[in-house]
Motif scaffolding. Structure first.
Motif, PDB file in Angstrom:
ATOM      1  N   TYR A 158      94.774  25.969  25.797  1.00 18.05           N
ATOM      2  CA  TYR A 158      96.041  25.349  26.213  1.00 18.05           C
ATOM      3  C   TYR A 158      96.051  25.116  27.721  1.00 18.05           C
ATOM      4  O   TYR A 158      96.452  24.038  28.200  1.00 18.05           O
ATOM      5  N   ASN A 159      95.576  26.092  28.473  1.00 16.97           N
ATOM      6  CA  ASN A 159      95.555  25.975  29.927  1.00 16.97           C
ATOM      7  C   ASN A 159      94.542  24.921  30.398  1.00 16.97           C
ATOM      8  O   ASN A 159      94.806  24.190  31.360  1.00 16.97           O
ATOM      9  N   TYR A 209      96.208  21.609  29.901  1.00 14.28           N
ATOM     10  CA  TYR A 209      97.213  21.306  30.924  1.00 14.28           C
ATOM     11  C   TYR A 209      96.565  20.923  32.253  1.00 14.28           C
ATOM     12  O   TYR A 209      97.076  20.073  32.987  1.00 14.28           O
ATOM     13  N   LYS A 256      97.318  17.493  34.167  1.00 17.29           N
ATOM     14  CA  LYS A 256      97.742  17.395  35.561  1.00 17.29           C
ATOM     15  C   LYS A 256      96.773  16.558  36.400  1.00 17.29           C
ATOM     16  O   LYS A 256      97.169  15.929  37.378  1.00 17.29           O
ATOM     17  N   GLU A 288     105.294  22.557  23.029  1.00 17.95           N
ATOM     18  CA  GLU A 288     104.836  21.953  24.272  1.00 17.95           C
ATOM     19  C   GLU A 288     103.506  21.227  24.078  1.00 17.95           C
ATOM     20  O   GLU A 288     103.289  20.146  24.645  1.00 17.95           O
ATOM     21  N   ARG A 338     102.945  17.300  24.823  1.00 15.62           N
ATOM     22  CA  ARG A 338     102.007  16.814  25.837  1.00 15.62           C
ATOM     23  C   ARG A 338     100.868  16.004  25.215  1.00 15.62           C
ATOM     24  O   ARG A 338     100.365  15.050  25.826  1.00 15.62           O
TER      25      ARG A 338
END
Length: 319
Positions: A116-117, A120, A124, A149, A153
């Motif tokens: 998940y990180n 993200y 970004k 989330e 996304r």
């Protein structure tokens, strides 16, 4: 002194005291490592991420020397978190990817957040193909704490990549499981996605949900305006007018109110109600003189006066 400070959770004092010891034995080194790790966490809790990285790196170094593998991996995880929060997404992603490739932190809660990180970080960095790939990997993990989330996304990534069909599919999955009428973003974006791949009926159906939302909700004016415009495009003047009237009555932002009056003026003008249209346009000029729509309103006012064969009336109004 160092042990006493550590027992009192005064990690900064413990680290300072250990710094005065010329030669530390294994027990002291382990405590020093622990003090640095805990100090890093304290700084993360107070959002001092740049400072936290220093202490977590110290703990990472000693955990590597002492072969504390799990602690070493945990240090790296929180270093990556700190880099993420300082907007150094590339460094954060590199560390997370290393942990993922090692299958690190096996079965710990943090292990299921690594993909998940990574997703993200890519999001970004505006690498949307990679972002949607990693969000999908996360959605297939055994534990998916942030499913809502991740779906949102992933949908955003497909939308930005102009794959509107897949974007609508992911927004719909999220809405089916987590629908909240005041969480406007997903159904507003889904509506736009449907419109962009040619399904105007679904666009109106999704946008109409905003009619039950709180006017203070984020994206309320944008979604309500788009609903009004969708009705205009489908030649449903009555419902379009209702949307713009709601927008004018419920929203405090004058730029959106001005847009609503311009639209109501256009609808009235198309119906041949020229005096009604003039009143809407003149309201924009008199009540919202700083709006970026004033130029449009003045142009429409001039056009109506010319249509009515009353150029002197326009000149008197301008004066």
């Amino acid at each position: 002194m160092a042990v006493t400070s550590l027992n009192d959770r005064d990690c900064a004092a413990a680290i300072e005291s250990y710094g005065e010891v010329e030669e530390m034995d294994d027990r002291m080194t382990r405590n020093y490592m622990k003090a640095n790790y805990l100090r890093g966490h304290q700084l993360i809790s107070s959002k001092a991420y740049s400072d936290a990285i220093i202490y977590l790196n110290n703990a990472r170094y000693y955990s590597e020397q002492l072969k504390f593998t799990s602690l070493n991996q945990m240090c790296r995880f929180w270093i990556a978190e700190s880099y993420y929060h300082t907007e150094n997404y590339e460094k954060a992603r590199e560390i997370y990817t290393g942990l993922y490739n090692e299958s690190a932190l096996n079965k710990l809660p943090e292990s299921y957040l690594i993909s998940y990180n990574i997703a993200y970080c890519h999001f970004k960095e505006e690498n949307y193909p990679a972002a949607q790939e990693w969000f999908n990997k996360y959605l297939n993990e055994k534990e998916v704490t942030y499913r809502k989330e991740a779906l949102e996304r992933a949908a955003d990534s497909y939308f930005i990549m102009t794959d509107y069909k897949k974007a609508a599919f992911y927004y719909d999955m999220m809405l089916e499981e987590f629908f909240d009428v005041n969480d406007i973003w997903p159904y507003w974006r889904s509506a736009i996605a449907y419109g962009l791949h040619g399904n105007d009926n679904m666009k109106v159906e999704y946008l109409s949900k905003v009619l039950k939302a709180d006017p203070t909700a984020r994206f309320y004016p944008e979604a309500l305006y788009d609903l009004g415009r969708a009705y205009v495009m489908s030649e449903d003047s009555d419902n379009a007018f209702k949307c713009f009237q709601l927008l004018a009555e419920n929203v405090k932002d004058n730029n959106w109110v001005a847009r609503a009056y311009i639209e109501m003026g256009s609808l009235s003008r198309n119906l041949g109600e020229l005096d009604e249209a003039l009143s809407y346009y003149k309201t924009v000029v008199s009540d919202m003189p700083l709006s970026d729509r004033v130029v449009d309103a003045l142009a429409a006012i001039e056009s109506i006066y010319m249509t009515k064969n009353n150029p002197l009336g326009y000149l008197e109004y301008i004066e």
